[in-house]
Motif scaffolding. Structure first.
Motif: not given
Length: 119
Positions: A80-109
């Motif tokens: 779940x660390x992967x999900x937290x880091x990706x979401x925080x990276x989006x929030x703090x650094x403006x990193x992109x969350x593509x459709x595939x990344x969002x799907x990955x977040x959902x599957x990991x969660x």
């Protein structure tokens, strides 16, 4: 999940996420001329040392967490660390969350939820 196990899991996620974000902040500083100058400048940034400190604490928390759960469950729950880091990276650094990344977040969660519910 027992309260101590849950607390260690949450602490692991928190320290790992803060550590990764601190490393990103240290690496994202102003560019220096030359490779050696860049690494020296990075070594002087407090973010780098915060990340190293978080990783040290996270190591101890992770060992304690693994002492309470089977390794196979611990590794899956730790993902779940992967999900937290990706979401925080989006929030703090403006990193992109593509459709595939969002799907990955959902599957990991979903996987973490299934493993967490079964333990």
């Amino acid at each position: 999940m027992a309260p101590l196990t849950l607390g260690l899991w949450i602490a692991n996620v928190a320290f790992d996420t803060v550590g990764q974000l601190a490393f990103k902040a240290a690496a994202s500083g102003p560019d220096e001329d030359g490779d050696l100058a860049h690494w020296r400048a990075m070594a002087m940034r407090p973010w780098l040392w915060l990340g190293i400190g978080c990783y040290g604490v996270e190591f101890l928390v992770w060992i304690a967490f693994l002492s309470l759960v089977p390794l196979s469950d611990g590794v899956l729950l730790g993902s779940i660390n992967i999900v937290a880091i990706m979401l925080a990276g989006r929030w703090l650094f403006g990193e992109k969350l593509t459709g595939l990344r969002v799907a990955g977040i959902g599957l990991v969660s979903l996987g973490v939820a299934i493993v967490g519910a079964g333990g």
